[in-house]
Design an enzyme around this catalytic site. Structure first.
Site, PDB file in Angstrom:
ATOM      1  CG  HIS A 261      -1.653   3.475   4.658  1.00  0.00           C
ATOM      2  ND1 HIS A 261      -1.767   2.137   4.354  1.00  0.00           N
ATOM      3  CD2 HIS A 261      -1.054   3.525   5.888  1.00  0.00           C
ATOM      4  CE1 HIS A 261      -1.279   1.412   5.331  1.00  0.00           C
ATOM      5  NE2 HIS A 261      -0.839   2.237   6.282  1.00  0.00           N
TER       6      HIS A 261
ATOM      7  CB  CYS B 100      -0.939  -0.045   1.211  1.00  0.00           C
ATOM      8  SG  CYS B 100      -2.030   1.353   1.347  1.00  0.00           S
TER       9      CYS B 100
END
Length: 689
Positions: free
Chosen positions: A158, A103
């Site tokens: 994130h 990610c």
């Protein structure tokens, strides 16, 4: 590769004259024209000139969506009419890549056009770890905002570990407005509670995350005015775990028998519905022909049951090999679609390899602005390919992920049709011809030695040019290995066992038998690492009452908040929630009797510094107990442990001296039950096989 055709009047997009090279006479003429327009019509006229021919930009990102998860990529069970429509109205890329198989670094590359290894983001970012996208990095949003674009970010971020403003937020990386979460929507995709507006918590929300994100993006678009141009950066949470789907989405897959698989397919449909809302909003406002829409995923699909809570991860890489965290194609090749009416032929298919690193140079070309020249960019401008011309890509695609699954491959290079996989030492290789073997089923290294040598030389050069020092001085090896799951899995002999369904845990995990083996006396001080919702924490707390304590350590603040509520409901008062990160937990030294880690592979994804702090908190003679559950039938004999010297254990785990002991029984459901006992009086030694 398909040849792209365009109306002559639309190709190429005119570069705004105030940024291009021009003669002095032309410059004086343009300056006089600008002064006349300002005098005659005011600043609105010049603003209109500056925005002329610059498209609006809508960048859509899915989370853990596999190459084979959409109907337009061959999934016959998928119900994705809006994403299929996006492919039908634009182009579908067959060889679209994420810059990382995980990610955070993939998202960093998406925004910066630079391999995230260059600035030290080498894995997903745990909450409160102190890791974030450096302020010194230039993002496509910051470039667009400086060029007059309105910029908004919506959904998962994130790229920091805190959302309170103590670390860079989307606002510090070029966005005028941000409505987002640090990591996943929590407690699930339904009714999330952890969204932040700029830096202020939003509070509990009702609805599905993807639809909430789409609605907020549309609301912002309407509130900020109709005048283009704008950047709408929408990063959905779906279909990452914890998967939770609406009744409406589930209804679309009523015929799927497996309830967890039905939840996953419905979650992709939920994502699709949110994309549809955004496309409909663009079209309804008359912006379709002036808007460049790009859709992709941050990496490949999650492996089913790779960790606790991943029982709904039924994502598909299609015919590709590997999944998320792998450097084989299934971990990095992802869906990619582009809609740009009048410029990109509807229903076309594009086989030129592209990457999310190409977005920044492409966006700069679309907006008529210069990409940064003070740093290396790893992507290229895709517009020539959209005109049927070859891309000027001086180097092949390069990936490096130190913690990659699918051992031993931690490096990869694609140059034209050929892909080279390499181990950590850059000495062992596999070679695949992706033009004929996209599933990477036939290693050509033996019959193509010259090509292997050539690509290996290129890969080593890329590695030397990209690999940056670790961003934190406490990294023991100086090579950015913040996470240890792979090393510990090697010690344990395999890459971890699937987690059991919660309904099976009482029977299969035998928590009472585990407590019996731990033999915790009243008054014991225990750290339960990766406490989660407190399945073991609450049992241990009852066992060590009244004077003992349990430190429930987890890197996810949301999990600790859930645990705190459950403890209050159960009347348990001797548990101390501890948020783990690179600097925490700040526990006094020599207070713990036991550190418990259930499922070694999962729990040792915690940072080095956190584990070192816990080991400093162990009393002399204290124990660290590591338990991993069987992946196979309990009657199968336990695999022998791989032998590893104490020196290797200390180096890989960065822990204080621990003596290795082994307690194991074929009658228990555990693959391994290990104890490391802290002992500062004796020299390192090893007990066991």
């Amino acid at each position: 590769m398909i040849a792209w055709r365009f109306p002559a009047a639309l190709v190429p997009i005119p570069r705004p004259c105030w940024l291009g090279q021009r003669s002095p006479a032309r410059g004086r003429l343009l300056a006089l024209c600008g002064l006349w327009l300002c005098a005659a019509f005011g600043s609105a006229a010049t603003d209109r000139i500056r925005t002329l021919d610059r498209p609006n930009l809508v960048l859509l990102l899915a989370d853990d969506l596999g190459y084979g998860d959409l109907a337009c990529y061959g999934n016959t069970q998928a119900h994705t009419p809006n994403l299929d429509r996006l492919a039908r109205e634009g182009a579908r890329f067959t060889d679209c890549y994420a810059s990382f198989p995980v990610c955070s670094p993939s998202r960093a590359g998406f925004l910066t056009g630079r391999n995230a290894n260059r600035y030290g983001i080498r894995d997903w970012i745990p909450a409160n770890s102190g890791i974030h996208l450096p302020r010194t990095e230039v993002t496509l949003a910051s470039l667009l905002r400086a060029a007059g674009y309105r910029t908004g970010h919506f959904g998962k971020w994130h790229l920091n570990s805190r959302t309170d403003g103590s670390e860079p937020t989307p606002l510090d990386h070029g966005f005028d407005y941000a409505w987002y979460t640090q990591n996943n929507a929590a407690p699930s995709h339904l009714n999330p509670t952890n969204f932040v507006r700029n830096t202020a918590p939003v509070g509990p929300l009702q609805g599905a995350s993807a639809l909430l994100v789409a609605d907020e993006a549309i609301r912002w678009l309407d509130e900020t005015g109709a005048a283009p141009p704008f950047l709408l950066n929408v990063w959905f949470h779906e279909p990452h775990e914890p998967v939770a789907s609406t009744a409406e989405s589930l209804h679309s897959h009523a015929g799927v028998a497996d309830p967890d698989r039905r939840q996953y397919l419905a979650n992709v449909t939920q994502l699709d519905a949110a994309v549809g809302r955004i496309l409909d909003a663009i079209d309804a406002r008359g912006l379709k022909n002036r808007t460049f829409v790009f859709f992709t995923s941050d990496n490949g699909p999650e492996t089913l049951n790779r960790y606790r809570g991943a029982q709904r991860s039924h994502g598909s890489p299609g015919s590709l090999r590997g999944m998320k965290l792998h450097l084989t194609e299934g971990g990095i090749r992802v869906p990619g679609m582009l809609r740009w009416p009048g410029q990109v032929p509807a229903g076309s298919t594009h086989s030129e390899p592209v990457s999310n690193l190409d977005l920044l140079p492409t966006v700069c070309a679309l907006a008529g602005i210069r990409p940064p020249t003070d740093r290396v960019l790893d992507g290229v401008n895709l517009l020539p390919a959209l005109r049927g011309q070859p891309l000027d890509r001086p180097e092949g695609f390069y990936w490096q992920y130190d913690r990659a699954l699918g051992q031993p491959w931690t490096h990869a290079l694609r140059d034209d049709r050929w892909k080279l996989l390499a181990d950590e030492a850059l000495g062992t290789f596999a070679l695949y011809d992706l033009a004929t073997d996209p599933a990477e089923s036939h290693d050509r290294a033996q019959d193509q030695p010259d090509r292997v040598r050539m690509l290996a030389r290129q890969l080593r050069e890329r590695h030397a040019g990209i690999h940056a020092p670790a961003p934190h001085g406490s990294d023991p090896d100086g090579i950015g290995k913040f996470y240890l799951g792979r090393q510990i899995a090697q010690v344990m002999g395999h890459e971890g066992a699937p987690w059991l369904e919660r309904a099976e845990r009482e029977t299969e995990e035998q928590p009472d038998r585990l407590l019996e083996l731990l033999a915790l006396p009243p008054g014991a001080m225990v750290a339960d690492v990766g406490a989660g919702s407190g399945y073991y924490t609450r049992r241990i707390a009852r066992a060590v009452r009244p004077s003992g304590k349990v430190f429930a350590v987890d890197v996810q603040l949301e999990m600790l908040e859930i645990l705190s509520g459950q403890l209050a409901s159960d009347g348990i008062t001797n548990v101390v929630p501890v948020l783990g990160s690179n600097t925490d937990p700040r526990l006094p030294e020599a207070i713990l009797d036991v550190i418990l880690l259930v499922d070694v592979y999962h729990e040792f994804s915690h940072p080095y510094e956190m584990m070192s702090a816990l080991c400093r908190a162990l009393k002399p003679g204290g124990r660290m107990v590591l338990v991993e559950y069987r992946a196979e039938d309990p009657s199968v004999p336990i695999k022998p442990l791989h032998k590893m010297t104490q020196i290797q254990v200390r180096r890989e785990m960065a822990l204080h001296p621990l003596l290795w002991e082994r307690t194991v029984s074929d009658r228990l459901p555990w693959q391994h039950f290990l104890e490391f006992r802290k002992d500062t009086a004796q020299p390192p030694q090893i007990n066991g096989p």
